[in-house]
Design a protein around this motif. Structure first.
Motif, PDB file in Angstrom:
ATOM      1  N   PRO B 252      16.404 -21.043 -26.515  1.00 36.91           N
ATOM      2  CA  PRO B 252      16.205 -21.199 -25.074  1.00 36.91           C
ATOM      3  C   PRO B 252      15.188 -20.195 -24.510  1.00 36.91           C
ATOM      4  O   PRO B 252      15.330 -18.992 -24.719  1.00 36.91           O
ATOM      5  CB  PRO B 252      17.608 -20.968 -24.495  1.00 36.91           C
ATOM      6  CG  PRO B 252      18.519 -21.389 -25.598  1.00 36.91           C
ATOM      7  CD  PRO B 252      17.820 -20.979 -26.870  1.00 36.91           C
ATOM      8  N   GLY B 253      14.188 -20.723 -23.850  1.00 34.22           N
ATOM      9  CA  GLY B 253      13.173 -19.878 -23.214  1.00 34.22           C
ATOM     10  C   GLY B 253      12.008 -19.519 -24.114  1.00 34.22           C
ATOM     11  O   GLY B 253      10.974 -19.056 -23.639  1.00 34.22           O
ATOM     12  N   ALA B 254      12.161 -19.717 -25.444  1.00 32.56           N
ATOM     13  CA  ALA B 254      11.103 -19.299 -26.373  1.00 32.56           C
ATOM     14  C   ALA B 254      10.141 -20.462 -26.608  1.00 32.56           C
ATOM     15  O   ALA B 254      10.072 -21.023 -27.714  1.00 32.56           O
ATOM     16  CB  ALA B 254      11.706 -18.809 -27.687  1.00 32.56           C
ATOM     17  N   CYS B 255       9.429 -20.835 -25.575  1.00 32.90           N
ATOM     18  CA  CYS B 255       8.459 -21.923 -25.707  1.00 32.90           C
ATOM     19  C   CYS B 255       7.436 -21.785 -24.577  1.00 32.90           C
ATOM     20  O   CYS B 255       7.696 -21.132 -23.570  1.00 32.90           O
ATOM     21  CB  CYS B 255       9.160 -23.282 -25.643  1.00 32.90           C
ATOM     22  SG  CYS B 255      10.167 -23.538 -24.194  1.00 32.90           S
ATOM     23  N   ALA B 256       6.283 -22.376 -24.807  1.00 29.56           N
ATOM     24  CA  ALA B 256       5.223 -22.319 -23.800  1.00 29.56           C
ATOM     25  C   ALA B 256       4.631 -23.711 -23.616  1.00 29.56           C
ATOM     26  O   ALA B 256       4.275 -24.364 -24.602  1.00 29.56           O
ATOM     27  CB  ALA B 256       4.136 -21.329 -24.236  1.00 29.56           C
ATOM     28  N   ASN B 257       4.567 -24.143 -22.374  1.00 28.61           N
ATOM     29  CA  ASN B 257       4.004 -25.450 -21.989  1.00 28.61           C
ATOM     30  C   ASN B 257       4.865 -26.619 -22.466  1.00 28.61           C
ATOM     31  O   ASN B 257       4.351 -27.710 -22.680  1.00 28.61           O
ATOM     32  CB  ASN B 257       2.564 -25.593 -22.509  1.00 28.61           C
ATOM     33  CG  ASN B 257       1.818 -26.717 -21.806  1.00 28.61           C
ATOM     34  OD1 ASN B 257       2.116 -27.046 -20.655  1.00 28.61           O
ATOM     35  ND2 ASN B 257       0.855 -27.313 -22.484  1.00 28.61           N
ATOM     36  N   MET B 258       6.154 -26.397 -22.659  1.00 27.53           N
ATOM     37  CA  MET B 258       7.066 -27.476 -23.060  1.00 27.53           C
ATOM     38  C   MET B 258       7.678 -28.043 -21.778  1.00 27.53           C
ATOM     39  O   MET B 258       8.661 -27.516 -21.268  1.00 27.53           O
ATOM     40  CB  MET B 258       8.174 -26.949 -23.975  1.00 27.53           C
ATOM     41  CG  MET B 258       7.685 -26.412 -25.299  1.00 27.53           C
ATOM     42  SD  MET B 258       7.101 -27.693 -26.417  1.00 27.53           S
ATOM     43  CE  MET B 258       8.615 -28.539 -26.790  1.00 27.53           C
ATOM     44  N   THR B 259       7.077 -29.113 -21.270  1.00 29.34           N
ATOM     45  CA  THR B 259       7.517 -29.615 -19.971  1.00 29.34           C
ATOM     46  C   THR B 259       8.285 -30.929 -20.074  1.00 29.34           C
ATOM     47  O   THR B 259       8.709 -31.477 -19.063  1.00 29.34           O
ATOM     48  CB  THR B 259       6.300 -29.822 -19.043  1.00 29.34           C
ATOM     49  OG1 THR B 259       5.368 -30.649 -19.722  1.00 29.34           O
ATOM     50  CG2 THR B 259       5.641 -28.500 -18.698  1.00 29.34           C
ATOM     51  N   TYR B 260       8.437 -31.443 -21.284  1.00 32.49           N
ATOM     52  CA  TYR B 260       9.131 -32.723 -21.461  1.00 32.49           C
ATOM     53  C   TYR B 260      10.591 -32.409 -21.815  1.00 32.49           C
ATOM     54  O   TYR B 260      10.906 -32.005 -22.950  1.00 32.49           O
ATOM     55  CB  TYR B 260       8.435 -33.522 -22.572  1.00 32.49           C
ATOM     56  CG  TYR B 260       8.906 -34.958 -22.701  1.00 32.49           C
ATOM     57  CD1 TYR B 260       8.602 -35.895 -21.721  1.00 32.49           C
ATOM     58  CD2 TYR B 260       9.638 -35.365 -23.811  1.00 32.49           C
ATOM     59  CE1 TYR B 260       9.023 -37.210 -21.844  1.00 32.49           C
ATOM     60  CE2 TYR B 260      10.067 -36.683 -23.941  1.00 32.49           C
ATOM     61  CZ  TYR B 260       9.756 -37.599 -22.952  1.00 32.49           C
ATOM     62  OH  TYR B 260      10.177 -38.897 -23.062  1.00 32.49           O
ATOM     63  N   ALA B 261      11.455 -32.562 -20.841  1.00 34.69           N
ATOM     64  CA  ALA B 261      12.833 -32.052 -20.951  1.00 34.69           C
ATOM     65  C   ALA B 261      13.612 -32.508 -22.192  1.00 34.69           C
ATOM     66  O   ALA B 261      14.299 -31.684 -22.810  1.00 34.69           O
ATOM     67  CB  ALA B 261      13.605 -32.396 -19.678  1.00 34.69           C
ATOM     68  N   PRO B 262      13.523 -33.801 -22.591  1.00 34.77           N
ATOM     69  CA  PRO B 262      14.349 -34.211 -23.744  1.00 34.77           C
ATOM     70  C   PRO B 262      14.086 -33.392 -25.006  1.00 34.77           C
ATOM     71  O   PRO B 262      14.980 -33.193 -25.831  1.00 34.77           O
ATOM     72  CB  PRO B 262      13.939 -35.679 -23.952  1.00 34.77           C
ATOM     73  CG  PRO B 262      13.450 -36.135 -22.620  1.00 34.77           C
ATOM     74  CD  PRO B 262      12.797 -34.935 -22.001  1.00 34.77           C
ATOM     75  N   GLU B 263      12.853 -32.886 -25.151  1.00 39.13           N
ATOM     76  CA  GLU B 263      12.524 -32.127 -26.363  1.00 39.13           C
ATOM     77  C   GLU B 263      13.302 -30.816 -26.464  1.00 39.13           C
ATOM     78  O   GLU B 263      13.519 -30.300 -27.559  1.00 39.13           O
ATOM     79  CB  GLU B 263      11.030 -31.817 -26.401  1.00 39.13           C
ATOM     80  CG  GLU B 263      10.186 -33.032 -26.710  1.00 39.13           C
ATOM     81  CD  GLU B 263       8.707 -32.722 -26.643  1.00 39.13           C
ATOM     82  OE1 GLU B 263       8.004 -33.032 -27.598  1.00 39.13           O
ATOM     83  OE2 GLU B 263       8.262 -32.187 -25.611  1.00 39.13           O
ATOM     84  N   LEU B 264      13.723 -30.298 -25.317  1.00 42.09           N
ATOM     85  CA  LEU B 264      14.435 -29.016 -25.340  1.00 42.09           C
ATOM     86  C   LEU B 264      15.810 -29.158 -25.980  1.00 42.09           C
ATOM     87  O   LEU B 264      16.455 -28.170 -26.307  1.00 42.09           O
ATOM     88  CB  LEU B 264      14.545 -28.447 -23.918  1.00 42.09           C
ATOM     89  CG  LEU B 264      13.192 -28.204 -23.232  1.00 42.09           C
ATOM     90  CD1 LEU B 264      13.395 -27.731 -21.800  1.00 42.09           C
ATOM     91  CD2 LEU B 264      12.351 -27.195 -24.006  1.00 42.09           C
ATOM     92  N   ASP B 265      16.267 -30.401 -26.140  1.00 41.14           N
ATOM     93  CA  ASP B 265      17.564 -30.663 -26.788  1.00 41.14           C
ATOM     94  C   ASP B 265      17.404 -31.126 -28.230  1.00 41.14           C
ATOM     95  O   ASP B 265      18.366 -31.602 -28.840  1.00 41.14           O
ATOM     96  CB  ASP B 265      18.331 -31.749 -26.015  1.00 41.14           C
ATOM     97  CG  ASP B 265      18.875 -31.218 -24.710  1.00 41.14           C
ATOM     98  OD1 ASP B 265      19.204 -30.017 -24.668  1.00 41.14           O
ATOM     99  OD2 ASP B 265      18.944 -31.987 -23.734  1.00 41.14           O
ATOM    100  N   LEU B 266      16.208 -31.016 -28.776  1.00 38.77           N
ATOM    101  CA  LEU B 266      16.000 -31.464 -30.169  1.00 38.77           C
ATOM    102  C   LEU B 266      16.936 -30.733 -31.113  1.00 38.77           C
ATOM    103  O   LEU B 266      17.170 -29.524 -30.984  1.00 38.77           O
ATOM    104  CB  LEU B 266      14.552 -31.194 -30.586  1.00 38.77           C
ATOM    105  CG  LEU B 266      13.534 -32.262 -30.231  1.00 38.77           C
ATOM    106  CD1 LEU B 266      12.121 -31.709 -30.373  1.00 38.77           C
ATOM    107  CD2 LEU B 266      13.707 -33.496 -31.116  1.00 38.77           C
ATOM    108  N   LYS B 267      17.458 -31.496 -32.058  1.00 46.19           N
ATOM    109  CA  LYS B 267      18.360 -30.935 -33.067  1.00 46.19           C
ATOM    110  C   LYS B 267      17.811 -31.373 -34.421  1.00 46.19           C
ATOM    111  O   LYS B 267      17.784 -32.567 -34.723  1.00 46.19           O
ATOM    112  CB  LYS B 267      19.774 -31.479 -32.842  1.00 46.19           C
ATOM    113  CG  LYS B 267      20.770 -31.073 -33.885  1.00 46.19           C
ATOM    114  CD  LYS B 267      22.052 -31.870 -33.690  1.00 46.19           C
ATOM    115  CE  LYS B 267      23.000 -31.684 -34.859  1.00 46.19           C
ATOM    116  NZ  LYS B 267      24.101 -32.646 -34.841  1.00 46.19           N
TER     117      LYS B 267
END
Lengths: 73, 383
Positions: B252-267
């Motif tokens: 969480p928080g360790a990303c830059a320019n990641m604006t597409y929300a579903p990707e933040l839940d990638l498993k």
């Protein structure tokens, strides 16, 4: 030190002329800071225009740390 | 199939002749990092009960059962532990006797009476424990008594214990961390330590100060990569995946320019896709999307559906711990236009790019992650 590209695409037959689209950059053998790939990579880092990134790259080459797997194998 | 990450349960176990007030005090520090505290309270346990083998063994059996029940109910086999004094004995004896029924993630021992010759290397090799902080107090005479009873009165008490709460463990390993305070048996129980233990247990979730540094490095990296590849910075993104809740997930928080929300839940499972392959093989991987499909990707459809449809290429860079010689995370650089140098991923150009990126980012991020692994703080800038 050997650096080679290993195709990872299971969907592309070995004898196919289609270029793979998924590869692994495999590092093996004793670490060699004078390796040609490292020299070309350094040139690319210079193109980034960032002195900090160049400093990091040089530190990584000096210590061999970023290619640790190669030195451990 | 559950999409909910496994809970990160932290079991606290108190010692003898106490009701473990520190367990209640530490709760908010654990909660701050999203950890789930589970306080074992077995009531006032006297010195005599501790020394008497039958009552000690009975207590150990109860703890083993409680921990087995806990992992069953919580749906995870790996828990973290903070234990004090007799609690350290219970925690480690339970682990050994359960022989892998449950495992520990991160362990904090305080006022430890675990024998100093405990075979930590074996525990790490079997992956029964991920990392340990042994918090000693230099004037801890209580653990000295346990050590004396174990070594000189063993024929009476049948006790396997030691004074590791005062002296270091004999074995050394990068996963076995040691710290001490000048003081007595319970001196380590203070708010500063609670914060540090919570940071230690929360890893690979990064505390604010370290996350800020990592984010800053990832952002600078993104800009440099964009320049190097001749791409517009807004078309390049960077993210960091680490093992969280039984799979690789974006820290969480360790990303830059990641604006597409579903990707933040990638498993992502180990070995799956470029990220999973880079993590399990310890080598960089490059993948490009030709047309509508990701060639050779073994990501399940549920995860492919989360990807930004505009994404065209990914370079996955494994970050290895210099001290522990293991891959600790994967930093992905990806983007929306395939750069010229990546048109043919098996080309020398693509190989050079991957090696250049690895050298650029690893030395900037790895030291921060090692500090986080130990639950410590980044050195402050001195002027």
């Amino acid at each position: 030190m050997e650096i080679r590209m290993v195709p990872m695409s299971t969907s592309v037959p070995a004898d196919s002329e289609t270029e793979p689209e998924f590869v692994m950059v495999e590092l093996s053998g004793p670490f060699d800071p004078e390796n040609a790939v490292l020299r070309r990579a350094r040139q690319l880092v210079l193109e980034s225009g960032s002195p900090e990134m160049l400093e990091s790259f040089e530190a990584a080459v000096k210590s061999g740390a970023f290619l640790a797997k190669a030195t451990e194998d | 199939m559950s999409l909910i990450p496994k809970p990160r349960v932290v079991v606290t176990i108190h010692g003898i002749q106490t009701q473990g007030k520190w367990q209640k005090n530490i709760t908010p520090y654990l909660a701050k990092y999203g950890l789930v505290p589970y306080h074992i309270d077995y009531g006032w346990f006297s010195v005599l009960k501790f020394l008497f083998p039958i009552s000690r063994e009975r207590q150990l059996d109860r703890i083993r059962k409680e921990l087995r029940d806990l992992v069953d109910r919580a749906g995870t086999r790996r828990i973290s532990v903070i234990a004090h004094s007799f609690g350290t004995f219970l925690a480690m004896e339970a682990l050994l006797r359960e022989n892998g029924t449950f495992k520990y993630d991160r362990v904090v021992l305080t006022g430890s009476i675990v024998p100093r010759d405990f075979d930590w290397k074996d525990a790490f090799a079997k992956r029964w424990v991920t990392a340990v902080r042994n918090e000693r107090a230099t004037s801890d005479w209580v653990v000295g008594i346990a050590d004396f009873a174990a070594h000189h009165l063993r024929w009476i008490f049948w006790l396997q214990a030691g004074d590791s709460g005062r002296e270091r463990f004999i074995q050394e390993a990068p996963e076995l961390l040691d710290d001490f305070v000048v003081g007595s048996h319970s001196e380590t129980h203070n708010a500063l330590k609670f914060e540090q233990w919570a940071r230690f247990i929360a890893y690979p979730l990064l505390p604010g100060d370290i996350l800020e540094r990592v984010w800053s490095e990832l952002s600078a990296f993104r800009g440099a990569v964009a320049t190097m590849l001749g791409e517009a910075p807004d078309k390049v993104r960077v993210n960091m995946f680490a093992p969280i809740g039984g799979a690789l997930r974006i820290v969480p928080g360790a990303c830059a320019n990641m604006t597409y929300a579903p990707e933040l839940d990638l498993k992502i499972e180990l070995g799956h896709g470029a990220t999973g392959a880079a993590f399990s093989k310890g080598n960089p991987c490059i993948v490009t999307k030709q047309g509508e499909f990701w060639s050779g990707s073994s990501l399940p459809e549920t995860e492919l559906d989360k990807l930004n449809p505009s994404l065209k290429w990914v370079i996955a860079l494994p970050v290895r711990s210099a001290s522990r010689k293991v891959t600790i995370c994967v930093i992905n650089v990806d983007g929306f236009n395939i750069p010229e140098k990546l048109r043919n991923v098996i080309s020398q150009d693509a190989q050079d790019v991957a090696i250049a990126l690895l050298g650029m980012i690893v030395p900037r991020v790895e030291p921060c992650l090692e500090v986080a692994f130990r639950g410590e703080y980044l050195p402050e800038l001195e002027v």
